[in-house]
Write an enzyme that holds these catalytic residues in place. Structure first.
Site, short mmCIF file in Angstrom:
data_model
loop_
_atom_site.label_atom_id
_atom_site.label_comp_id
_atom_site.label_asym_id
_atom_site.label_seq_id
_atom_site.Cartn_x
_atom_site.Cartn_y
_atom_site.Cartn_z
N GLU A 219 108.75 88.64 12.17
CA GLU A 219 108.56 87.30 12.72
C GLU A 219 108.29 87.39 14.22
O GLU A 219 108.71 88.36 14.87
CB GLU A 219 109.82 86.46 12.44
CG GLU A 219 109.80 85.05 12.99
CD GLU A 219 108.75 84.16 12.35
OE1 GLU A 219 107.55 84.44 12.59
OE2 GLU A 219 109.11 83.19 11.68
N ASP A 220 107.58 86.40 14.76
CA ASP A 220 107.30 86.40 16.19
C ASP A 220 108.51 85.92 16.99
O ASP A 220 108.88 86.52 17.99
CB ASP A 220 106.06 85.57 16.54
CG ASP A 220 106.14 84.13 16.05
OD1 ASP A 220 107.07 83.80 15.26
OD2 ASP A 220 105.28 83.32 16.44
N ILE A 221 109.14 84.82 16.55
CA ILE A 221 110.29 84.27 17.27
C ILE A 221 111.21 83.54 16.30
O ILE A 221 110.74 82.90 15.35
CB ILE A 221 109.82 83.31 18.40
CG1 ILE A 221 111.02 82.83 19.25
CG2 ILE A 221 109.03 82.14 17.86
CD1 ILE A 221 110.61 82.13 20.53
N ASP B 184 114.23 80.74 16.56
CA ASP B 184 114.97 79.86 17.47
C ASP B 184 116.02 79.06 16.70
O ASP B 184 117.16 79.48 16.61
CB ASP B 184 114.03 78.96 18.28
CG ASP B 184 112.90 78.37 17.47
OD1 ASP B 184 113.07 78.13 16.26
OD2 ASP B 184 111.82 78.14 18.05
N GLY C 198 116.32 78.73 13.59
CA GLY C 198 116.67 79.45 12.38
C GLY C 198 116.30 78.71 11.10
O GLY C 198 116.47 79.23 10.00
N THR D 241 113.27 77.76 9.91
CA THR D 241 112.18 78.41 9.20
C THR D 241 112.65 79.70 8.55
O THR D 241 112.36 79.97 7.37
CB THR D 241 111.01 78.72 10.16
OG1 THR D 241 110.55 77.49 10.74
CG2 THR D 241 109.85 79.37 9.43
N ASP E 96 101.91 80.47 20.01
CA ASP E 96 100.89 79.47 20.31
C ASP E 96 101.47 78.10 20.61
O ASP E 96 102.65 77.84 20.42
CB ASP E 96 99.95 79.32 19.10
CG ASP E 96 100.61 78.55 17.96
OD1 ASP E 96 100.07 77.50 17.57
OD2 ASP E 96 101.67 79.00 17.47
#
Length: 207
Positions: free
Chosen positions: A129-131, A133, A135, A137, A191
Site C-alpha cells: 500500500e502507498d499510505i 491513515d 485504516g 480502506t 495523488d
C-alpha cells in the site's frame, strides 16, 4: 505482463515529469508543494531496506507469496519493492483497486473497484500500500482477503499516518516512513484527484 505494465507506467510518469520541468512558470506545479518530505534517494534506500526485511521474514513454502499492489497509489512503491527483492526470492504479482477518498476527504468507506485475480486460499499474502491513515480502506481489504482463508497476510506500506488511525487494532507489519496527521502528501504514486502521482519524490501539498 503486469510488471511490464507497471514499468511502462513509470516510464510515462518520468517523461511527464520532464515535461513539467520544461513548461513555463505559469503552468508549473511547484507552487502547489509546500516542501519535499522524502527525496527519491531516501525513498529508494528505505524501500531496499524493506525488501531485505521481507526476504528474511517470508516463510518457506512450495508456493511463492502473492504480492498485491493496491492500485493506483502503490504502483511506484510496488515496482521498486519487487525489483529490490529481485532474484532473492520468487513471488507472484497481483493487484486490486479500492476507493475511499473523494478529493482530500475520506469517505469513511471503501469500495472495491477491481478485485484480486488469484485464488489466495492457503497462500502467503503481502499487501503493498502507498499510505495507511484512518485504516478504513485497509480494514476493508483485510476483511475481503481474510474471508478467502489465506495462510498469512502481511501489510507493507510506504507511509503510515498513525495519528489519523480510526481502526485502532490495525497491525502494520512493514512501514517505510511515518508522516504527520495534518500533512496531505503527494508524489511517488500519491495523488489528489489523480494529479501529482508522477512526481519522483513525496511532498506536502499546500493547504
Amino acid at each position: 505482463y503486469i510488471h511490464l505494465l507497471y514499468c511502462y507506467s513509470l516510464v510515462l510518469s518520468q517523461l511527464a515529469n520532464r515535461k513539467v520541468l520544461i513548461m513555463n512558470s505559469s503552468s508549473s506545479i511547484r507552487p502547489d508543494i509546500e516542501r519535499i518530505l522524502f527525496t527519491k534517494k531516501q525513498l529508494l534506500t528505505r524501500i531496499g531496506e524493506l525488501a531485505d526485511q521481507l526476504v528474511a521474514d517470508l516463510p518457506d513454502s512450495d508456493e511463492p507469496p502473492i504480492f498485491i499492489n493496491i492500485m493506483g497509489g502503490a504502483a511506484h512503491f510496488f515496482v521498486h519493492l519487487t525489483e529490490a527483492i529481485g532474484d532473492r526470492g520468487q513471488l507472484i504479482e497481483d493487484f486490486a483497486v479500492f476507493k475511499s477518498y473523494d478529493g482530500e476527504e475520506s469517505t469513511g468507506t471503501a469500495k472495491v473497484l477491481i478485485d484480486v485475480r488469484y485464488r489466495i486460499t492457503n497462500r502467503d499474502i503481502v499487501i503493498v500500500e502507498d499510505i495507511v491513515d484512518t485504516g478504513i480502506t485497509m480494514r476493508a481489504i483485510l476483511d475481503l482477503l481474510e474471508s478467502r482463508h489465506p495462510r498469512s497476510i502481511l501489510i507493507c506500506t510506504l507511509l503510515d499516518k498513525a495519528e489519523a488511525r480510526i481502526i485502532k487494532d490495525l497491525k502494520i507489519d512493514y512501514t517505510g516512513f511515518r508522516v504527520e496527521k495534518g500533512d496531505f502528501v503527494i508524489g511517488f504514486g500519491l495523488d489528489l484527484d489523480d494529479k501529482y502521482r508522477h512526481l519522483p519524490f513525496v511532498g506536502i501539498l499546500k493547504q
